[in-house]
Enzyme design. Structure first.
Site, short mmCIF file in Angstrom:
data_model
loop_
_atom_site.label_atom_id
_atom_site.label_comp_id
_atom_site.label_asym_id
_atom_site.label_seq_id
_atom_site.Cartn_x
_atom_site.Cartn_y
_atom_site.Cartn_z
N ASN A 1 0.80 -1.22 0.00
CA ASN A 1 0.00 0.00 0.00
C ASN A 1 0.84 1.27 0.00
O ASN A 1 0.35 2.33 -0.39
CB ASN A 1 -0.97 0.01 1.18
N GLN B 1 -4.90 -3.75 -2.00
CA GLN B 1 -4.44 -2.76 -2.98
C GLN B 1 -4.53 -3.27 -4.41
O GLN B 1 -4.41 -2.49 -5.36
CB GLN B 1 -2.99 -2.34 -2.68
N SER C 1 -11.02 -4.97 0.09
CA SER C 1 -11.79 -3.89 0.69
C SER C 1 -12.36 -3.00 -0.41
O SER C 1 -11.63 -2.57 -1.31
CB SER C 1 -10.86 -3.07 1.60
N THR D 1 -26.43 -8.40 11.05
CA THR D 1 -27.22 -8.20 9.84
C THR D 1 -26.33 -7.66 8.73
O THR D 1 -25.58 -6.71 8.93
CB THR D 1 -28.37 -7.22 10.13
N CYS E 1 -2.55 5.07 7.88
CA CYS E 1 -2.65 4.52 9.24
C CYS E 1 -1.51 5.02 10.11
O CYS E 1 -1.62 5.04 11.32
CB CYS E 1 -2.61 3.01 9.19
C1 LIG Z 1 -6.51 -0.16 3.22
C2 LIG Z 1 -5.79 -1.44 3.47
C3 LIG Z 1 -6.22 -2.34 4.47
C4 LIG Z 1 -7.35 -2.01 5.40
O1 LIG Z 1 -8.59 -2.04 4.77
P1 LIG Z 1 -9.84 -1.33 5.49
O2 LIG Z 1 -11.00 -1.70 4.64
O3 LIG Z 1 -9.55 0.13 5.47
O4 LIG Z 1 -9.93 -1.92 6.85
C5 LIG Z 1 -5.54 -3.52 4.61
N1 LIG Z 1 -4.48 -3.82 3.83
C6 LIG Z 1 -4.05 -3.00 2.86
C7 LIG Z 1 -2.90 -3.41 2.01
C8 LIG Z 1 -4.67 -1.78 2.66
O5 LIG Z 1 -4.23 -0.96 1.71
#
Ligand SMILES: *Cc1c(COP(=O)(O)O)cnc(C)c1O
Length: 396
Positions: free
Chosen positions: A151, A179, A199, A237, A324
């Site tokens: 990331n 990513q 995600s 849910t 983060c």
């Molecule tokens: C953004 C990200 C996450 C976390 O995902 P969230 O949906 O924000 O909890 C985990 N791993 C990588 C490589 C990311 O870029």
């Protein structure tokens, strides 16, 4: 002018994703566990979304568990494989030093519970090799978890080959593909992947929703207890609007990967070429095996936070690495993992593009970064010492 260049932190939702969500907030608001028609309509949508996601990833829909995002999927994948290993007396896990904290912090927790964790060294180019994984596997190994694409520096790991090594040795292979999904062609079956996290908000879907894929035969450990949703593995849910938005965003993204990646990587390379003209700068991560959207540089004698604030004044929304770790003064663990010294790692800049990025924006960003870097160097005592030869440059 404002330029959003922080797409690795999150993306703007696509129109398609927003429109796919609206009916499920408005007309089809039933609980998919309810037996009446409006509940059953929601349940049918859930099934369709599951199949749509599975089709995009090349896997069995029964392996899909909807989660609250990438972090939850990473946690559940790792804890599940660890519990499974523990039952067989296997308590060794292999990962890399530059994973996302959702992985690293889960591994820390397992280490405190008596698991042995091996974090593979990452080469200076931001890559690990399948041989490193093969060499680290021992009879006690119950899980290998390696991210698909990083990331911060965007490097893409040899996932298929690492998966093949794991399969041959009978070890579960998980990849944090947050990513990569929607940006690279991924086929879970062909790439020997046992578990995968994704995600939605990283590919123009909504925030707070993701997927954990686990192949048949890998029982999941619950993180949340309650009702029987998601085959009893993830109570609560289902967030139907978000799931529908995610499925639509994924289908849209996967349908145009070839054209978007060609378009975005051309802009990426233009941006990299422009920023490389800055003296004493270095591109982080391999120039070729990297995400189409990712640009990450270190500039000697610069403090990353000041760089970001001044770029923000110029309308450029960037990041120093991971969202983060912003707000903490520790340098990026990813940059340290590829061997950048502390003082260099502090001077990092990540610009992550999307298909909305234009050539004009790239030109503007090159000028803006050049201006801000020269200004910050002009007022920096550290830079003065470097120029006067009182200390030595690390980046030539
Ligand atoms: C953004 C990200 C996450 C976390 O995902 P969230 O949906 O924000 O909890 C985990 N791993 C990588 C490589 C990311 O870029």
């Amino acid at each position: 002018m404002t330029i959003y260049a922080d797409n690795a932190a999150t993306t703007k939702m696509s129109r398609t994703a927003i429109e796919a969500m609206l009916p499920y907030m408005d007309k089809i608001y039933g609980n998919p566990s309810s037996l009446h028609s409006v509940g059953q309509k929601a349940n049918e949508a859930l099934t369709a979304a599951r199949e749509q996601v599975a089709a995009c990833l090349g896997c069995d829909a029964r392996g899909i568990t909807f989660t609250s995002g990438g972090s939850e999927a990473d946690n559940q994948a790792i804890l599940s494989a660890a519990r499974l290993g523990q039952r067989k007396g296997k308590k060794h896990i292999i990962s890399t030093a530059f994973e996302h904290h959702a992985v690293l912090h889960t591994l820390n927790r397992l280490e405190k519970q008596g698991f042995e964790i091996t974090l593979l060294d990452v080469h200076e180019n931001g890559l690990i090799t399948p041989e490193q994984v093969a060499d680290a596997i021992c009879p006690d190994t119950c899980l290998v978890t390696v991210m698909y694409a990083n990331n911060e520096i965007g490097t893409i790991q040899p996932i298929r080959e690492i998966g093949a090594v794991c399969r041959e040795k009978g070890v579960i292979f998980h990849t944090d593909a947050v990513q990569a999904v929607g940006h690279l062609h991924i086929n879970i079956r062909e790439e020997n992947i046992d578990m995968l996290s994704l995600s939605a908000h990283k590919f123009h879907g909504p925030k707070g929703v993701g997927v954990l894929y686990a192949r048949k035969g890998i029982p999941l450990t619950n993180l949340i207890e309650g009702g029987a949703q998601e085959r009893g593995k993830r109570a609560g849910t289902e967030n139907i609007p978000a799931i529908m938005g995610m499925a639509a965003a994924l289908q849209e993204a996967c349908g145009k990967i070839d054209s978007t990646s060609a378009q975005i990587s051309a802009l990426r390379d233009k941006l990299i070429a422009g920023l490389s003209e800055i003296p004493h700068s270095v591109l982080n991560g391999d120039a070729v095996r990297r995400l189409p959207s990712n640009v990450n540089f270190c500039f000697e004698g610069i403090e990353g936070e000041s760089l970001l604030l001044l770029l923000d004044d110029k309308g450029v929304y960037a990041s120093s690495g991971s969202a983060c770790t912003s707000g903490s003064l520790d340098p990026s663990h990813v940059l340290l993992a590829i061997g950048r010294p502390h003082e260099i790692a502090h001077g990092s800049l990540r610009l992550s593009l999307s298909e909305e990025t234009t050539r004009e924006e790239v030109d503007y960003m090159i000028d803006a970064v050049k201006d801000v870097v020269s200004y910050l160097r002009s007022i920096s005592p550290v830079w003065r010492d470097l120029v006067n030869g009182k200390s030595n440059f690390v980046i030539q």
